[in-house]
Motif scaffolding. Structure first.
Motif, PDB file in Angstrom:
ATOM      1  N   ALA A   1       0.829  -1.210   0.000  1.00 44.54           N
ATOM      2  CA  ALA A   1       0.000   0.000   0.000  1.00 44.54           C
ATOM      3  C   ALA A   1       0.856   1.249   0.000  1.00 44.54           C
ATOM      4  CB  ALA A   1      -0.937  -0.015   1.202  1.00 44.54           C
ATOM      5  N   VAL A   2       1.877   1.281   0.829  1.00 42.03           N
ATOM      6  CA  VAL A   2       2.757   2.454   0.889  1.00 42.03           C
ATOM      7  C   VAL A   2       3.444   2.681  -0.457  1.00 42.03           C
ATOM      8  CG1 VAL A   2       4.894   3.355   1.890  1.00 42.03           C
ATOM      9  CG2 VAL A   2       3.130   2.396   3.379  1.00 42.03           C
ATOM     10  N   ALA A   3       3.940   1.618  -1.069  1.00 42.73           N
ATOM     11  CA  ALA A   3       4.599   1.747  -2.375  1.00 42.73           C
ATOM     12  C   ALA A   3       3.637   2.271  -3.431  1.00 42.73           C
ATOM     13  CB  ALA A   3       5.165   0.390  -2.794  1.00 42.73           C
ATOM     14  N   ALA A   4       2.391   1.807  -3.393  1.00 38.97           N
ATOM     15  CA  ALA A   4       1.400   2.266  -4.370  1.00 38.97           C
ATOM     16  C   ALA A   4       1.045   3.732  -4.142  1.00 38.97           C
ATOM     17  CB  ALA A   4       0.138   1.413  -4.281  1.00 38.97           C
ATOM     18  N   LEU A   5       0.913   4.135  -2.903  1.00 37.31           N
ATOM     19  CA  LEU A   5       0.563   5.520  -2.603  1.00 37.31           C
ATOM     20  C   LEU A   5       1.671   6.484  -2.986  1.00 37.31           C
ATOM     21  CD1 LEU A   5      -1.028   4.948   0.930  1.00 37.31           C
ATOM     22  CD2 LEU A   5      -2.267   5.652  -1.120  1.00 37.31           C
ATOM     23  N   THR A   6       2.906   6.096  -2.742  1.00 35.09           N
ATOM     24  CA  THR A   6       4.034   7.013  -2.946  1.00 35.09           C
ATOM     25  C   THR A   6       4.676   6.902  -4.325  1.00 35.09           C
ATOM     26  OG1 THR A   6       5.562   5.386  -1.974  1.00 35.09           O
ATOM     27  CG2 THR A   6       4.569   7.013  -0.482  1.00 35.09           C
ATOM     28  N   GLY A   7       4.453   5.800  -5.015  1.00 30.08           N
ATOM     29  CA  GLY A   7       5.183   5.572  -6.256  1.00 30.08           C
ATOM     30  C   GLY A   7       4.394   5.755  -7.526  1.00 30.08           C
ATOM     31  N   GLN A   8       3.156   6.255  -7.422  1.00 30.37           N
ATOM     32  CA  GLN A   8       2.311   6.403  -8.606  1.00 30.37           C
ATOM     33  C   GLN A   8       1.715   7.801  -8.668  1.00 30.37           C
ATOM     34  OE1 GLN A   8       0.646   1.863  -9.094  1.00 30.37           O
ATOM     35  NE2 GLN A   8      -0.553   3.203  -7.799  1.00 30.37           N
ATOM     36  N   ASP A   9       1.349   8.201  -9.881  1.00 31.95           N
ATOM     37  CA  ASP A   9       0.683   9.485 -10.086  1.00 31.95           C
ATOM     38  C   ASP A   9      -0.815   9.275  -9.933  1.00 31.95           C
ATOM     39  OD1 ASP A   9      -0.276  11.943 -10.815  1.00 31.95           O
ATOM     40  OD2 ASP A   9       0.461  11.885 -12.884  1.00 31.95           O
ATOM     41  N   TRP A  10      -1.392   9.825  -8.874  1.00 35.87           N
ATOM     42  CA  TRP A  10      -2.813   9.653  -8.590  1.00 35.87           C
ATOM     43  C   TRP A  10      -3.666  10.803  -9.116  1.00 35.87           C
ATOM     44  CZ3 TRP A  10      -4.954   5.340  -6.245  1.00 35.87           C
ATOM     45  CH2 TRP A  10      -4.043   4.403  -5.769  1.00 35.87           C
ATOM     46  N   GLY A  11      -3.051  11.817  -9.681  1.00 38.40           N
ATOM     47  CA  GLY A  11      -3.825  12.933 -10.216  1.00 38.40           C
ATOM     48  C   GLY A  11      -4.707  13.562  -9.146  1.00 38.40           C
ATOM     49  N   ARG A  12      -5.997  13.718  -9.449  1.00 39.44           N
ATOM     50  CA  ARG A  12      -6.948  14.319  -8.510  1.00 39.44           C
ATOM     51  C   ARG A  12      -7.622  13.293  -7.599  1.00 39.44           C
ATOM     52  NH1 ARG A  12     -10.981  17.936 -11.932  1.00 39.44           N
ATOM     53  NH2 ARG A  12     -11.776  18.322  -9.831  1.00 39.44           N
ATOM     54  N   THR A  13      -7.293  12.024  -7.785  1.00 37.95           N
ATOM     55  CA  THR A  13      -7.924  10.973  -6.993  1.00 37.95           C
ATOM     56  C   THR A  13      -7.467  11.047  -5.539  1.00 37.95           C
ATOM     57  OG1 THR A  13      -8.045   9.506  -8.910  1.00 37.95           O
ATOM     58  CG2 THR A  13      -8.218   8.484  -6.734  1.00 37.95           C
ATOM     59  N   LEU A  14      -8.405  10.988  -4.625  1.00 43.50           N
ATOM     60  CA  LEU A  14      -8.072  10.934  -3.211  1.00 43.50           C
ATOM     61  C   LEU A  14      -7.484   9.565  -2.884  1.00 43.50           C
ATOM     62  CD1 LEU A  14     -11.197  12.639  -1.582  1.00 43.50           C
ATOM     63  CD2 LEU A  14      -8.910  13.597  -1.858  1.00 43.50           C
ATOM     64  N   ARG A  15      -6.394   9.565  -2.130  1.00 42.89           N
ATOM     65  CA  ARG A  15      -5.687   8.334  -1.777  1.00 42.89           C
ATOM     66  C   ARG A  15      -6.047   7.955  -0.345  1.00 42.89           C
ATOM     67  NH1 ARG A  15      -0.405  11.627  -3.017  1.00 42.89           N
ATOM     68  NH2 ARG A  15      -1.797  13.029  -1.881  1.00 42.89           N
ATOM     69  N   ALA A  16      -6.596   6.755  -0.186  1.00 42.39           N
ATOM     70  CA  ALA A  16      -7.069   6.340   1.125  1.00 42.39           C
ATOM     71  C   ALA A  16      -6.638   4.907   1.421  1.00 42.39           C
ATOM     72  CB  ALA A  16      -8.593   6.447   1.203  1.00 42.39           C
ATOM     73  N   VAL A  17      -6.648   4.581   2.694  1.00 43.18           N
ATOM     74  CA  VAL A  17      -6.407   3.209   3.151  1.00 43.18           C
ATOM     75  C   VAL A  17      -7.478   2.865   4.173  1.00 43.18           C
ATOM     76  CG1 VAL A  17      -4.868   1.714   4.486  1.00 43.18           C
ATOM     77  CG2 VAL A  17      -3.917   3.235   2.742  1.00 43.18           C
ATOM     78  N   ARG A  18      -8.075   1.675   4.023  1.00 38.20           N
ATOM     79  CA  ARG A  18      -8.960   1.178   5.074  1.00 38.20           C
ATOM     80  C   ARG A  18      -8.138   0.290   5.993  1.00 38.20           C
ATOM     81  NH1 ARG A  18     -14.619  -2.281   4.715  1.00 38.20           N
ATOM     82  NH2 ARG A  18     -13.386  -3.574   3.298  1.00 38.20           N
ATOM     83  N   ILE A  19      -8.068   0.691   7.248  1.00 37.40           N
ATOM     84  CA  ILE A  19      -7.326  -0.076   8.242  1.00 37.40           C
ATOM     85  C   ILE A  19      -8.196  -1.205   8.783  1.00 37.40           C
ATOM     86  CG2 ILE A  19      -5.889   1.894   8.881  1.00 37.40           C
ATOM     87  CD1 ILE A  19      -7.738   2.275  11.332  1.00 37.40           C
ATOM     88  N   ASN A  20      -7.597  -2.071   9.570  1.00 37.75           N
ATOM     89  CA  ASN A  20      -8.350  -3.104  10.270  1.00 37.75           C
ATOM     90  C   ASN A  20      -9.057  -2.507  11.484  1.00 37.75           C
ATOM     91  OD1 ASN A  20      -7.767  -5.931   9.019  1.00 37.75           O
ATOM     92  ND2 ASN A  20      -5.797  -4.866   8.998  1.00 37.75           N
ATOM     93  N   GLY A  21     -10.058  -3.200  11.974  1.00 42.57           N
ATOM     94  CA  GLY A  21     -10.867  -2.697  13.066  1.00 42.57           C
ATOM     95  C   GLY A  21     -10.077  -2.441  14.336  1.00 42.57           C
ATOM     96  N   LEU A  22     -10.587  -1.535  15.158  1.00 41.89           N
ATOM     97  CA  LEU A  22      -9.896  -1.159  16.379  1.00 41.89           C
ATOM     98  C   LEU A  22      -9.750  -2.312  17.362  1.00 41.89           C
ATOM     99  CD1 LEU A  22     -10.609   1.655  15.155  1.00 41.89           C
ATOM    100  CD2 LEU A  22     -10.924   2.456  17.492  1.00 41.89           C
ATOM    101  N   ASP A  23     -10.565  -3.324  17.239  1.00 35.95           N
ATOM    102  CA  ASP A  23     -10.501  -4.453  18.155  1.00 35.95           C
ATOM    103  C   ASP A  23      -9.611  -5.582  17.642  1.00 35.95           C
ATOM    104  OD1 ASP A  23     -12.141  -5.135  16.055  1.00 35.95           O
ATOM    105  OD2 ASP A  23     -13.715  -6.045  17.278  1.00 35.95           O
TER     106      ASP A  23
END
Length: 312
Positions: free
Chosen positions: A63-85
């Motif tokens: 996920a980190v490599a995809a977020l930092t290594g690609q041109d996302w243009g105007r697309t918002l970059r998000a990650v869904r984490i695992n649940g708090l429990d």
């Protein structure tokens, strides 16, 4: 905590378009590489349901490599984490934020049950942002997909100034409510009315009261174009701002449904101009095409124009 809500006349949540939010497995380098070209307003790399337990930790690096290594243009970059429990949540946040830094726009928190769940993530993000010297705050979206979360939707929606959207999660909510549904979260027998209408309105009202966006649930049957369109149109009529997509083919459908049509924009502009002219002459309402146009109609028109401006 939010000090105050929006004014009653606030048309739409300020901020970024969320007509389509595309789910992408964070464990798949191939799918992560394709995601920036999907045309989605937001793409979230999913560390939760899309990742088996044995790959949840390794998926963070992908996920980190995809977020930092690609041109996302105007697309918002998000990650869904695992649940708090879960045992993964804490490290999800630390490793993703530390690795992605300014290349991360939004964290999506699943299975939020109460305001303190949002507060916990907010505090951890604040600490990380200060430690790392990040130039801007990371926003939050939350999934309401538990009975407790639905009951607390209003307080959840006001739990943090970072919060930009609340998402209706029909799948896990079906489990929590013990609903008798099929794999598409539709009732398995006849039901009088909209099966999810109450839940949708609860989430929508909570979002509007807090001045944030409301996002509709996914439609798992990704080859069922008509089904997706029908679900999206129902949500759009209620007032939702967008819908999840679990396949890239659903993205253009959502973008189309949640974008005002040229006819809607023209009608909104006409009504606004007519009312302003009448108002300048001291009249509080005006007749148009055989019906009364007053201040409420102008506020409805403002909703359309604000949404059109945000998706242009």
């Amino acid at each position: 905590m939010r000090a105050a809500g929006p004014t009653p006349d606030r048309p739409l949540p300020a901020g970024r378009a969320r007509r389509s939010e595309l789910a992408t497995p964070a464990s798949s380098e191939r799918m992560c590489a394709k995601a920036p070209q999907s045309g989605a307003d937001l793409v979230f790399l999913d560390l939760e349901d899309a990742c088996a337990p044995v790959v949840k930790e390794s998926a963070r690096g992908i996920a980190v490599a995809a977020l930092t290594g690609q041109d996302w243009g105007r697309t918002l970059r998000a990650v869904r984490i695992n649940g708090l429990d879960t045992v993964w949540c804490h490290d999800d946040i630390i490793e993703i934020v530390t690795g992605a830094r300014e290349a991360l726009d939004v964290i999506i928190v699943p299975k939020v049950r109460r305001a303190r769940d949002v507060w916990w993530v907010d505090v951890l993000l604040t600490q990380l942002e200060r430690k790392l010297g990040l130039a801007r705050p990371i926003a939050l979206e939350v999934l309401v997909e538990e009975a407790e979360g639905l009951a607390n939707a209003a307080e959840i929606a006001r739990a943090s100034d970072r919060l930009e959207a609340i998402i209706f999660g029909a799948g896990d909510l079906s489990v929590s409510l013990h609903a008798r549904v099929d794999g598409n979260f539709d009732p398995v027998g006849p039901y009088p009315g909209g099966f999810w209408h109450y839940a949708r309105v609860q989430i929508l009202a909570a979002a509007r009261a807090a001045g944030i966006a409301a996002i509709d649930a996914p439609h798992p049957a990704y080859r069922d174009t008509n089904g997706y369109l029908g679900s999206a149109r129902q949500a759009a009529l209620l007032g939702f701002d967008g819908k999840w997509a679990i396949h890239p083919s659903q993205v253009p459908l959502a973008n189309d449904v949640f974008t005002p049509t040229p006819a809607e924009i023209a009608a909104a502009e006409e009504i606004t101009a007519l009312y302003r002219d009448a108002e300048a002459g001291g009249t509080g309402a005006v007749g148009h095409d055989g019906r009364l146009v007053d201040a409420a109609h102008v506020r409805l028109a403002a909703n359309v124009l604000a949404k059109a401006a945000g998706t242009g």
